[in-house]
Design a protein around this motif. Structure first.
Motif, PDB file in Angstrom:
ATOM      1  N   ASN A 102       0.840  -1.210   0.000  1.00 47.54           N
ATOM      2  CA  ASN A 102       0.000   0.000   0.000  1.00 47.54           C
ATOM      3  C   ASN A 102       0.869   1.251   0.000  1.00 47.54           C
ATOM      4  O   ASN A 102       0.646   2.192  -0.773  1.00 47.54           O
ATOM      5  CB  ASN A 102      -0.900   0.035   1.238  1.00 47.54           C
ATOM      6  N   PHE A 113       1.491   2.621  -3.908  1.00 48.60           N
ATOM      7  CA  PHE A 113       0.442   3.619  -4.124  1.00 48.60           C
ATOM      8  C   PHE A 113       0.721   4.945  -3.413  1.00 48.60           C
ATOM      9  O   PHE A 113       0.678   6.010  -4.028  1.00 48.60           O
ATOM     10  CB  PHE A 113      -0.916   3.066  -3.661  1.00 48.60           C
ATOM     11  N   ALA A 171       2.106   8.663  -4.878  1.00 51.42           N
ATOM     12  CA  ALA A 171       1.070   9.704  -4.818  1.00 51.42           C
ATOM     13  C   ALA A 171       1.560  10.904  -4.020  1.00 51.42           C
ATOM     14  O   ALA A 171       1.351  12.063  -4.416  1.00 51.42           O
ATOM     15  CB  ALA A 171      -0.207   9.143  -4.191  1.00 51.42           C
ATOM     16  N   PHE A 228      -4.941   0.751   4.584  1.00 52.58           N
ATOM     17  CA  PHE A 228      -4.702   1.739   3.522  1.00 52.58           C
ATOM     18  C   PHE A 228      -5.065   3.143   4.020  1.00 52.58           C
ATOM     19  O   PHE A 228      -4.336   4.110   3.764  1.00 52.58           O
ATOM     20  CB  PHE A 228      -5.516   1.397   2.276  1.00 52.58           C
TER      21      PHE A 228
END
Length: 322
Positions: A73, A77, A81, A149
Motif C-alpha cells: 500500500n 500507491f 502519490a 490503507f
C-alpha cells in the motif's frame, strides 16, 4: 600509482557522501515517522482483532500477509502519490493533512463516545464462516489491508508534511524509509502482542523453575491490561495528533488565533516552573490539542455516521463494516 591513489580518494569521498546521505535519510525518516505516532499506534491497536478466533498456528502468517499488504500500500500507491502531490500540487498537502487530522479526531472521539456509552456500534449480520476458516481468513486479511490503507495514507501524509524542503530523490528515499520503518515497527509490535499469551502459557506449563512459571502466569494475566492500555494510548495519541494537525493547519492557512492562544496559555501556565518547563509546556499544549481534537471529533461523529458513511456505502456498494 598517483592515479590509483586519486581514484581511491574519490571512492572514499563518494562513500563518505553516501554514508552521510544514508544517515540523513534515516534521521529525517525517524523525525517524520515520529510525527505519525498517533496513526501508527492506532494501526497497532486495531490489527490484533483481525487474528482473533483463529488457530494459533495461523496468527503469524495472517499478520505477515497484512504487513506485506501494508508495505505494498505504502510503496506502490502512497509514496508515489505523495511525491506527485509534493512536486505538482504542494498546496494540496496541507488540506489533505487536515482531512486526515479530522479523521483521527473522528476515530478517537468515536472510541471515547463508545466507551462512555454515548454511541453504539451496530451488530453485524454477516454469515458465520467458522466452518470455512480459509475463506474467513481471506476476508479478514482483505478487510485489514483496506483499513490499513486509510491509516497508512494518514501516516504517509503526516510524514510528507514533516519532511523539510529537499530534492526529489532524497524525499523519495525518506518516504520509502518511513514506510518500511513504520510497517516493521507496527506489525512487529502486533506479532509480539499476539504471541505473548502463547509464550506465557508455554512458560507457565513448561518452566523448569517456579519463577519462570510465575512469569508465564503473569504474562497471561497482564496481556488483557496491556491491550486495554494500548487502546487508551492509541486513542489519546489520535486525538492529540489530530487536534494538533487541525490547529497547525488553520494557523498556516491564515487563522492562527486558537493555535496562538493555546501556546500563549501554556506559556503563561508554566511561567513559574523552574525545572522541566519545556516538557511541562509541551505536555500542556498536547493536552489542550487533545481536548480540541475530542471536541472536534464529537462534532464530526453525527456527520460521519449519518451522512458520509451511508453515502460511501452506497457508492462502494458495501455492507456495514464489522
Amino acid at each position: 600509482m598517483s592515479g590509483l591513489l586519486a581514484l581511491l580518494d574519490d571512492v572514499a569521498a563518494i562513500a563518505k557522501v553516501a554514508a552521510a546521505s544514508v544517515d540523513d535519510v534515516v534521521g529525517q525518516a525517524a523525525k517524520a515517522g515520529a510525527k505519525a505516532a498517533g496513526a501508527a499506534i492506532d494501526d497497532a491497536a486495531v490489527t490484533p482483532k483481525y487474528v482473533t478466533g483463529f488457530d494459533a498456528s495461523r496468527e503469524l502468517p495472517i499478520i505477515w500477509r497484512i504487513a506485506r499488504g501494508s508495505l505494498l500500500n505504502k510503496l506502490i500507491f502512497l509514496v508515489p502519490a505523495g511525491l506527485a502531490l509534493s512536486a505538482f500540487a504542494p498546496w494540496v498537502v496541507m488540506p489533505l493533512l487536515m482531512l486526515g487530522g479530522c479523521y483521527l479526531c473522528f476515530e478517537g472521539a468515536e472510541k471515547v463516545a463508545h466507551a462512555l456509552g454515548w454511541v453504539h456500534h451496530k451488530k453485524s449480520h454477516t454469515k458465520d464462516l467458522t466452518d470455512d476458516p480459509a475463506h474467513l481468513e481471506e476476508q479478514k486479511v482483505k478487510g485489514a489491508i483496506k483499513t490499513d490503507f486509510i491509516l497508512s495514507a494518514e501516516i504517509m501524509t503526516i510524514a510528507l508534511a514533516a519532511i523539510p524542503p529537499t530534492g526529489f530523490w532524497m524525499q523519495a528515499a525518506i518516504l520509502a524509509t518511513v514506510a518500511v520503518m513504520i510497517t516493521v515497527a507496527v506489525y512487529g509490535a502486533v506479532a509480539v502482542i499476539v504471541k505473548a499469551d502463547d509464550l506465557g502459557l508455554w512458560l507457565a506449563a513448561n518452566g523448569h523453575f517456579g519463577v519462570t512459571r510465575a512469569v508465564g502466569r503473569g504474562i497471561v494475566a497482564i496481556m488483557p491490561k496491556v491491550l486495554a492500555l494500548l487502546m487508551i494510548v492509541g486513542t489519546a495519541a489520535m486525538l492529540w495528533v489530530g487536534g494538533n494537525i487541525i490547529l497547525h493547519g488553520t494557523s498556516e492557512l491564515g487563522a492562527p488565533w486558537l493555535y496562538d492562544k493555546i501556546h500563549h496559555l501554556a506559556d503563561m501556565a508554566t511561567y513559574s516552573v523552574q525545572q522541566g518547563r519545556a516538557a511541562a509546556e509541551w505536555a500542556l499544549i498536547a493536552a489542550m490539542d487533545g481536548v480540541f481534537g475530542l471536541a472536534l471529533g464529537l462534532v464530526l461523529i453525527p456527520i460521519g455516521t449519518k451522512i458520509i458513511t451511508p453515502i460511501w456505502q452506497k457508492v462502494r456498494k458495501l455492507n456495514p463494516v464489522v
